[in-house]
Scaffold this motif. Structure first.
Motif, PDB file in Angstrom:
ATOM      1  N   GLU A  82       0.809  -1.224   0.000  1.00 50.64           N
ATOM      2  CA  GLU A  82       0.000   0.000   0.000  1.00 50.64           C
ATOM      3  C   GLU A  82       0.841   1.273   0.000  1.00 50.64           C
ATOM      4  N   VAL A  84       3.277   1.877  -2.226  1.00 52.70           N
ATOM      5  CA  VAL A  84       3.822   2.152  -3.551  1.00 52.70           C
ATOM      6  C   VAL A  84       3.045   3.245  -4.274  1.00 52.70           C
ATOM      7  N   ALA A  85       1.723   3.147  -4.336  1.00 55.78           N
ATOM      8  CA  ALA A  85       0.936   4.143  -5.068  1.00 55.78           C
ATOM      9  C   ALA A  85       1.121   5.555  -4.503  1.00 55.78           C
ATOM     10  N   PRO A  86       1.078   5.756  -3.168  1.00 58.16           N
ATOM     11  CA  PRO A  86       1.348   7.099  -2.646  1.00 58.16           C
ATOM     12  C   PRO A  86       2.755   7.602  -2.981  1.00 58.16           C
ATOM     13  N   MET A  88       4.502   6.847  -5.742  1.00 53.14           N
ATOM     14  CA  MET A  88       4.518   7.218  -7.155  1.00 53.14           C
ATOM     15  C   MET A  88       3.779   8.532  -7.391  1.00 53.14           C
ATOM     16  N   ALA A  89       2.783   8.809  -6.552  1.00 57.09           N
ATOM     17  CA  ALA A  89       2.079  10.080  -6.663  1.00 57.09           C
ATOM     18  C   ALA A  89       2.914  11.239  -6.124  1.00 57.09           C
ATOM     19  N   THR A 102       8.224  -5.277  -4.968  1.00 55.95           N
ATOM     20  CA  THR A 102       8.098  -3.825  -5.020  1.00 55.95           C
ATOM     21  C   THR A 102       8.438  -3.303  -6.403  1.00 55.95           C
ATOM     22  N   ALA A 105       5.473  -3.752  -8.519  1.00 52.50           N
ATOM     23  CA  ALA A 105       4.409  -2.805  -8.189  1.00 52.50           C
ATOM     24  C   ALA A 105       4.705  -1.421  -8.746  1.00 52.50           C
ATOM     25  N   VAL A 106       5.977  -1.013  -8.707  1.00 53.36           N
ATOM     26  CA  VAL A 106       6.360   0.279  -9.286  1.00 53.36           C
ATOM     27  C   VAL A 106       6.185   0.248 -10.797  1.00 53.36           C
ATOM     28  N   HIS A 109       3.033   1.100 -12.619  1.00 53.87           N
ATOM     29  CA  HIS A 109       2.629   2.500 -12.763  1.00 53.87           C
ATOM     30  C   HIS A 109       3.225   3.145 -14.008  1.00 53.87           C
TER      31      HIS A 109
END
Length: 278
Positions: A82, A84-86, A88-89, A102, A105-106, A109
């Motif tokens: 959870e 990873v998305a924050p 990348m943002a 990981t 997951a990166v 994006h």
């Protein structure tokens, strides 16, 4: 759950240091990089200020870190899915060095991506000296070896595809490690034929690097011998764990390390966004 970023290594370690040192094997690179930033300043690895970050989970505790010292890829460590998305943002990343999950997951994006490297982290189990041992003996590198060591450092950087480093960074590493007894040579008939270095011992863990043998001396067991010697010395000096990384694209080096007692811990990938500058 939130990310926090800083360029101040002391602020970073005040927040994330206890988490890092509780997992010193997996966090070996972060620990040595932050030690270098403390020792040599924010531009130890490049002209840009470092970016250091930590993720706090739902319980408010640190549960993963980022450390980015351009031109090197951003290193992601211990991240929960959870986080990873924050991340990348919050940050524009084009290359990352992370565990397989990981890294995947990166990469999800990015419209496109490619895997640049796959490296395996090894931990020393029972040390098994090479048998038969190659001719020669180990000795500590000295100031008289400096010119040769600078050439070997530069050649090693080319071999592993490392970002081009300034000559002064290689010189600092050679001078520092030689003065502190952290560079070992294997010598045969009075001629140095291989080298291995060892990191500072942090949280009981030391990492073997670099290991380099000039092409004309390869295939004779010198790298195994010098790696075994620095590993033995690190344990004798008090290291609880001795670790190293090997490129999975190089079966020879992986075979060398497993034969002398190193055992796999985890794999790390360097992944680049498609079209990202190298």
């Amino acid at each position: 759950m939130t990310w926090t970023f800083t360029d101040d290594v002391d602020v970073f370690l005040d927040a994330a240091g206890p988490w890092l040192t509780s997992r010193p094997t997996e966090n070996t690179v972060v620990l040595t990089v932050t030690a270098a930033l403390r020792r040599h300043g924010p531009h130890s690895f490049g002209d840009h200020d470092p970016v250091l970050g930590w993720w706090r989970g739902a319980d408010g505790e640190v549960a993963g870190t980022l450390i980015h010292t351009p031109p090197h890829p951003a290193s992601l460590n211990g991240l929960a899915p959870e986080a990873v998305a924050p991340l990348m943002a919050a940050r524009r990343l084009t290359r990352v060095n992370a565990d397989r999950a990981t890294a995947g997951a990166v990469a999800a994006h990015w419209p496109g991506h490619r895997v640049i490297e796959e490296n395996r982290l090894y931990r020393l189990g029972e040390l098994v000296p090479p048998s038969p041992a190659p001719g020669g003996r180990a000795r500590a590198a000295t100031a008289a070896d400096r010119d040769m060591l600078l050439r070997w450092y530069a050649a090693f950087a080319v071999d592993i595809g490392s970002p081009a480093g300034r000559v002064e960074r290689h010189a600092r590493a050679v001078d520092e490690r030689t003065a502190e007894g952290r560079l070992t040579l294997w010598e045969h008939d009075g001629v140095p034929v291989s080298m291995a270095g060892i990191s500072l011992r942090i949280a009981g863990t030391a990492r073997v690097a670099p290991v380099y043998t000039p092409p004309e001396h390869r295939g004779r067991g010198y790298a195994a011998a010098v790696t075994a010697e620095v590993s033995r010395a690190a344990r004798s000096a008090g290291a609880d764990e001795v670790v190293l990384f090997a490129d999975l694209a190089n079966p020879t080096s992986n075979g060398v390390y497993t034969r002398i007692g190193y055992r796999p811990v985890s794999d790390r990938l360097v992944v680049s966004a498609e079209g990202a500058g190298e």
